[in-house]
Design a protein around this motif. Sequence first.
Motif, PDB file in Angstrom:
ATOM      1  N   GLU A  28       0.834  -1.201   0.000  1.00 50.17           N
ATOM      2  CA  GLU A  28       0.000   0.000   0.000  1.00 50.17           C
ATOM      3  C   GLU A  28       0.873   1.256   0.000  1.00 50.17           C
ATOM      4  OE1 GLU A  28      -3.212   2.287  -0.376  1.00 50.17           O
ATOM      5  OE2 GLU A  28      -3.185   0.096  -0.503  1.00 50.17           O
ATOM      6  N   TYR A  29       1.965   1.229   0.749  1.00 48.12           N
ATOM      7  CA  TYR A  29       2.892   2.369   0.782  1.00 48.12           C
ATOM      8  C   TYR A  29       3.449   2.643  -0.612  1.00 48.12           C
ATOM      9  CZ  TYR A  29       7.108   5.083   1.639  1.00 48.12           C
ATOM     10  OH  TYR A  29       8.087   6.043   1.592  1.00 48.12           O
ATOM     11  N   PHE A  30       3.942   1.592  -1.279  1.00 50.34           N
ATOM     12  CA  PHE A  30       4.499   1.768  -2.617  1.00 50.34           C
ATOM     13  C   PHE A  30       3.419   2.187  -3.613  1.00 50.34           C
ATOM     14  CE2 PHE A  30       8.254  -0.877  -1.334  1.00 50.34           C
ATOM     15  CZ  PHE A  30       9.214   0.086  -1.617  1.00 50.34           C
ATOM     16  N   ASN A  31       2.192   1.639  -3.475  1.00 47.58           N
ATOM     17  CA  ASN A  31       1.101   2.035  -4.368  1.00 47.58           C
ATOM     18  C   ASN A  31       0.850   3.541  -4.279  1.00 47.58           C
ATOM     19  OD1 ASN A  31       0.718  -0.568  -5.292  1.00 47.58           O
ATOM     20  ND2 ASN A  31      -1.046  -0.978  -3.983  1.00 47.58           N
ATOM     21  N   GLN A  32       0.860   4.076  -3.062  1.00 52.67           N
ATOM     22  CA  GLN A  32       0.617   5.507  -2.883  1.00 52.67           C
ATOM     23  C   GLN A  32       1.839   6.336  -3.294  1.00 52.67           C
ATOM     24  OE1 GLN A  32      -0.832   6.298   1.069  1.00 52.67           O
ATOM     25  NE2 GLN A  32      -2.616   4.967   0.808  1.00 52.67           N
ATOM     26  N   LEU A  33       3.039   5.794  -3.060  1.00 55.28           N
ATOM     27  CA  LEU A  33       4.263   6.545  -3.347  1.00 55.28           C
ATOM     28  C   LEU A  33       4.556   6.617  -4.846  1.00 55.28           C
ATOM     29  CD1 LEU A  33       6.776   7.932  -2.033  1.00 55.28           C
ATOM     30  CD2 LEU A  33       7.920   5.718  -2.215  1.00 55.28           C
ATOM     31  N   ILE A  34       4.488   5.472  -5.540  1.00 53.37           N
ATOM     32  CA  ILE A  34       4.886   5.453  -6.947  1.00 53.37           C
ATOM     33  C   ILE A  34       3.843   4.854  -7.882  1.00 53.37           C
ATOM     34  CG2 ILE A  34       7.369   5.434  -6.554  1.00 53.37           C
ATOM     35  CD1 ILE A  34       7.326   2.413  -6.786  1.00 53.37           C
ATOM     36  N   GLY A  35       2.744   4.334  -7.328  1.00 48.48           N
ATOM     37  CA  GLY A  35       1.687   3.756  -8.151  1.00 48.48           C
ATOM     38  C   GLY A  35       1.744   2.236  -8.178  1.00 48.48           C
ATOM     39  N   ALA A  36       0.627   1.653  -8.547  1.00 50.68           N
ATOM     40  CA  ALA A  36       0.528   0.195  -8.607  1.00 50.68           C
ATOM     41  C   ALA A  36       1.365  -0.339  -9.764  1.00 50.68           C
ATOM     42  CB  ALA A  36      -0.932  -0.219  -8.765  1.00 50.68           C
ATOM     43  N   ASP A  37       1.812  -1.555  -9.630  1.00 49.96           N
ATOM     44  CA  ASP A  37       2.569  -2.246 -10.685  1.00 49.96           C
ATOM     45  C   ASP A  37       3.849  -1.516 -11.087  1.00 49.96           C
ATOM     46  OD1 ASP A  37       0.592  -4.200 -10.679  1.00 49.96           O
ATOM     47  OD2 ASP A  37      -0.530  -3.228 -12.283  1.00 49.96           O
ATOM     48  N   ARG A  38       4.448  -0.820 -10.149  1.00 46.53           N
ATOM     49  CA  ARG A  38       5.723  -0.149 -10.407  1.00 46.53           C
ATOM     50  C   ARG A  38       6.705  -0.594  -9.345  1.00 46.53           C
ATOM     51  NH1 ARG A  38       5.597   5.502 -12.490  1.00 46.53           N
ATOM     52  NH2 ARG A  38       7.752   4.897 -12.748  1.00 46.53           N
ATOM     53  N   LYS A  39       7.937  -0.850  -9.771  1.00 40.55           N
ATOM     54  CA  LYS A  39       8.938  -1.266  -8.799  1.00 40.55           C
ATOM     55  C   LYS A  39       9.505  -0.051  -8.088  1.00 40.55           C
ATOM     56  CE  LYS A  39      12.990  -1.496 -11.795  1.00 40.55           C
ATOM     57  NZ  LYS A  39      14.084  -2.342 -12.227  1.00 40.55           N
ATOM     58  N   GLY A  40      10.042  -0.284  -6.907  1.00 37.97           N
ATOM     59  CA  GLY A  40      10.609   0.821  -6.159  1.00 37.97           C
ATOM     60  C   GLY A  40      11.399   0.316  -4.973  1.00 37.97           C
ATOM     61  N   GLU A  41      12.093   1.259  -4.331  1.00 42.40           N
ATOM     62  CA  GLU A  41      12.835   0.908  -3.126  1.00 42.40           C
ATOM     63  C   GLU A  41      13.023   2.131  -2.262  1.00 42.40           C
ATOM     64  OE1 GLU A  41      16.532  -0.605  -4.882  1.00 42.40           O
ATOM     65  OE2 GLU A  41      17.577   1.078  -3.986  1.00 42.40           O
ATOM     66  N   ILE A  42      13.133   1.882  -0.962  1.00 45.85           N
ATOM     67  CA  ILE A  42      13.456   2.940  -0.011  1.00 45.85           C
ATOM     68  C   ILE A  42      14.453   2.369   0.992  1.00 45.85           C
ATOM     69  CG2 ILE A  42      11.250   4.153  -0.206  1.00 45.85           C
ATOM     70  CD1 ILE A  42      10.502   2.870   2.516  1.00 45.85           C
ATOM     71  N   ILE A  43      15.213   3.254   1.606  1.00 45.28           N
ATOM     72  CA  ILE A  43      16.155   2.843   2.643  1.00 45.28           C
ATOM     73  C   ILE A  43      15.767   3.574   3.920  1.00 45.28           C
ATOM     74  CG2 ILE A  43      18.551   2.882   3.399  1.00 45.28           C
ATOM     75  CD1 ILE A  43      19.330   2.658   0.408  1.00 45.28           C
TER      76      ILE A  43
END
Length: 122
Positions: A28-43
């Motif tokens: 849910e965090y990644f969906n709100q941050l960069i959108g669904a079906d998109r890869k991402g990363e945070i540190i």
Amino acid sequence: MLIKYYELNKQKKEIELEMNNLKDMFQEYFNQLIGADRKGEIIVNGYKLQRQIRKTEKYKDEETVKMLEDLKLNDLIQVIKKPDEQKIKAAVNLGLLNAEQLDSCIITTYSPAITVKPLTPR
């Protein structure tokens, strides 16, 4: 050993449930941050949280077969012969087929499963 197995199995289920809840929150965090079906990363605090997206494509059976037939490309279509278990059972029930005739055709597999439960509720 039985008590230990039971307790560990109970902890495992609780841990899996908690991990699944955390995964859902990360998604849910990644969906709100960069959108669904998109890869991402945070540190955060020396830990890297990554989301990877696996893409799977599959042909729609009926539509693809029809299109290939229309194009006369029948060599690209698989013909799979499989016994129809429901029809076989119906034929046996109706007496059209003797169940003993099928004995040599049946594959029986066994898979062991262990369960441990307390006799008195905990």
